[in-house]
Design a protein around this motif. Structure first.
Motif, mmCIF file in Angstrom:
data_model
loop_
_atom_site.group_PDB
_atom_site.id
_atom_site.type_symbol
_atom_site.label_atom_id
_atom_site.label_comp_id
_atom_site.label_asym_id
_atom_site.label_seq_id
_atom_site.Cartn_x
_atom_site.Cartn_y
_atom_site.Cartn_z
ATOM 1 N N PHE A 115 -208.086 -1.405 76.037
ATOM 2 C CA PHE A 115 -208.370 -1.113 77.436
ATOM 3 C C PHE A 115 -207.484 0.007 77.978
ATOM 4 N N VAL A 116 -206.191 -0.047 77.686
ATOM 5 C CA VAL A 116 -205.235 0.905 78.256
ATOM 6 C C VAL A 116 -205.262 2.247 77.530
ATOM 7 N N GLU A 117 -205.297 2.219 76.204
ATOM 8 C CA GLU A 117 -205.147 3.435 75.414
ATOM 9 C C GLU A 117 -206.390 3.828 74.614
ATOM 10 N N SER A 118 -207.444 3.008 74.650
ATOM 11 C CA SER A 118 -208.651 3.231 73.846
ATOM 12 C C SER A 118 -208.328 3.300 72.358
ATOM 13 N N LEU A 119 -207.365 2.475 71.921
ATOM 14 C CA LEU A 119 -206.944 2.451 70.525
ATOM 15 C C LEU A 119 -207.030 1.040 69.962
ATOM 16 N N PHE A 120 -207.141 0.969 68.621
ATOM 17 C CA PHE A 120 -207.101 -0.304 67.914
ATOM 18 C C PHE A 120 -206.316 -0.103 66.639
ATOM 19 N N SER A 121 -205.485 -1.071 66.288
ATOM 20 C CA SER A 121 -204.727 -1.025 65.058
ATOM 21 C C SER A 121 -205.011 -2.280 64.249
ATOM 22 N N GLU A 122 -205.175 -2.115 62.949
ATOM 23 C CA GLU A 122 -205.374 -3.255 62.046
ATOM 24 C C GLU A 122 -204.077 -4.036 61.838
ATOM 25 N N ARG A 123 -202.961 -3.406 62.157
ATOM 26 C CA ARG A 123 -201.653 -4.024 61.923
ATOM 27 C C ARG A 123 -201.405 -5.109 62.965
ATOM 28 N N TYR A 124 -201.105 -6.294 62.492
ATOM 29 C CA TYR A 124 -200.820 -7.409 63.394
ATOM 30 C C TYR A 124 -199.337 -7.475 63.679
ATOM 31 N N GLN A 125 -199.009 -7.540 64.952
ATOM 32 C CA GLN A 125 -197.622 -7.718 65.353
ATOM 33 C C GLN A 125 -197.617 -8.714 66.498
ATOM 34 N N ALA A 126 -197.048 -9.882 66.260
ATOM 35 C CA ALA A 126 -197.031 -10.941 67.263
ATOM 36 C C ALA A 126 -196.207 -10.523 68.473
ATOM 37 N N THR A 127 -196.712 -10.866 69.649
ATOM 38 C CA THR A 127 -195.964 -10.628 70.876
ATOM 39 C C THR A 127 -194.908 -11.714 71.017
ATOM 40 N N VAL A 128 -193.689 -11.313 71.309
ATOM 41 C CA VAL A 128 -192.604 -12.254 71.552
ATOM 42 C C VAL A 128 -192.269 -12.167 73.035
ATOM 43 N N GLY A 129 -192.403 -13.279 73.728
ATOM 44 C CA GLY A 129 -192.152 -13.278 75.175
ATOM 45 C C GLY A 129 -193.326 -12.673 75.914
ATOM 46 N N VAL A 130 -193.125 -11.482 76.460
ATOM 47 C CA VAL A 130 -194.176 -10.813 77.224
ATOM 48 C C VAL A 130 -194.067 -9.308 77.019
ATOM 49 N N LYS A 131 -195.221 -8.654 76.960
ATOM 50 C CA LYS A 131 -195.291 -7.194 76.892
ATOM 51 C C LYS A 131 -196.088 -6.752 78.110
ATOM 52 N N ILE A 132 -195.589 -5.762 78.831
ATOM 53 C CA ILE A 132 -196.240 -5.330 80.061
ATOM 54 C C ILE A 132 -196.759 -3.902 79.913
ATOM 55 N N ASP A 133 -198.031 -3.724 80.240
ATOM 56 C CA ASP A 133 -198.672 -2.412 80.272
ATOM 57 C C ASP A 133 -199.256 -2.204 81.651
ATOM 58 N N ARG A 134 -199.667 -0.967 81.923
ATOM 59 C CA ARG A 134 -200.224 -0.637 83.224
ATOM 60 C C ARG A 134 -201.480 0.210 83.035
ATOM 61 N N LYS A 135 -202.460 -0.057 83.886
ATOM 62 C CA LYS A 135 -203.674 0.766 83.887
ATOM 63 C C LYS A 135 -204.169 0.845 85.316
ATOM 64 N N VAL A 136 -204.496 2.051 85.742
ATOM 65 C CA VAL A 136 -205.053 2.274 87.065
ATOM 66 C C VAL A 136 -206.565 2.323 86.917
ATOM 67 N N VAL A 137 -207.261 1.495 87.705
ATOM 68 C CA VAL A 137 -208.726 1.468 87.670
ATOM 69 C C VAL A 137 -209.262 1.655 89.082
ATOM 70 N N THR A 138 -210.455 2.208 89.152
ATOM 71 C CA THR A 138 -211.130 2.396 90.429
ATOM 72 C C THR A 138 -212.329 1.466 90.484
ATOM 73 N N VAL A 139 -212.420 0.723 91.566
ATOM 74 C CA VAL A 139 -213.541 -0.179 91.803
ATOM 75 C C VAL A 139 -214.090 0.174 93.184
ATOM 76 N N GLY A 140 -215.226 0.853 93.190
ATOM 77 C CA GLY A 140 -215.771 1.312 94.460
ATOM 78 C C GLY A 140 -214.770 2.239 95.117
ATOM 79 N N PRO A 141 -214.472 2.017 96.401
ATOM 80 C CA PRO A 141 -213.525 2.882 97.098
ATOM 81 C C PRO A 141 -212.059 2.498 96.849
ATOM 82 N N ASP A 142 -211.827 1.436 96.110
ATOM 83 C CA ASP A 142 -210.472 0.917 95.924
ATOM 84 C C ASP A 142 -209.885 1.322 94.581
#
Length: 174
Positions: A25-52
């Motif tokens: 969703f954020v980077e339009s990428l996919f990797s076959e490599r599995y890496q478990a998330t430990v704790g939390v990982k935070i990403d950001r994406k700006v989206v437009t929905v109608g005028p918002d």
């Protein structure tokens, strides 16, 4: 037009593809490599929905494992969540059910969707159309995705963004 910042959490069992969905969703990428998330990982994406415009803060939480419960305290302050199940592992639906119940107790009424990921692996599918029909009959909104191919990913995040805005909208005056 408004610009809103919203925290959105990703929940699910270990290995269901939460991180892959966020990366697609954020980077339009996919990797076959599995890496478990430990704790939390935070990403950001700006989206437009109608005028918002929504500044989505995507909190990818460590997966729920057999002997380790997801740390749902990370949900505090969240405007919504996606709970992810793996189409090739039916037990991940039960984990999803448990997470929805626990998250609903913590933050009743916030928008959420079920995401059944890995639909590109149809030959290995264990989650059936009947399973999904049952959930839909129970009132669940279910999206089917493939982080690998990107199928359904933008639509899923877009629907949750619309629900976040609807939940944020001021009530109409009588």
């Amino acid at each position: 037009m408004s610009v809103l910042q919203k925290k959105l959490c990703m929940l699910g069992a270990v290995g269901v593809g939460k991180t892959s969905l966020v990366r697609r969703f954020v980077e339009s990428l996919f990797s076959e490599r599995y890496q478990a998330t430990v704790g939390v990982k935070i990403d950001r994406k700006v989206v437009t929905v109608g005028p918002d415009t929504l500044n989505l803060m995507l909190w990818d939480l460590q997966g729920e494992a057999e002997h380790q419960a997801a740390r749902l305290e990370y949900l505090r302050g969240s405007a919504g969540f996606l709970v992810v199940a793996d189409a090739t592992r039916r037990p991940t639906l039960e984990v999803a059910r448990s997470l929805v119940a626990r998250a609903g107790d913590l933050l009743p009424g916030i928008p959420w969707l079920l995401v059944v990921n890995k639909t590109d692996l149809a030959a290995e599918a264990q989650v059936t159309a009947g399973d999904l029909a049952t959930l839909r009959a129970e009132g669940w909104t279910v999206y089917e995705t493939s982080a690998r191919t990107g199928a359904g990913v933008d639509e899923t995040f877009g629907e949750l963004a619309r629900r976040l805005l609807a939940a944020h909208a001021p009530a109409a005056e009588a």
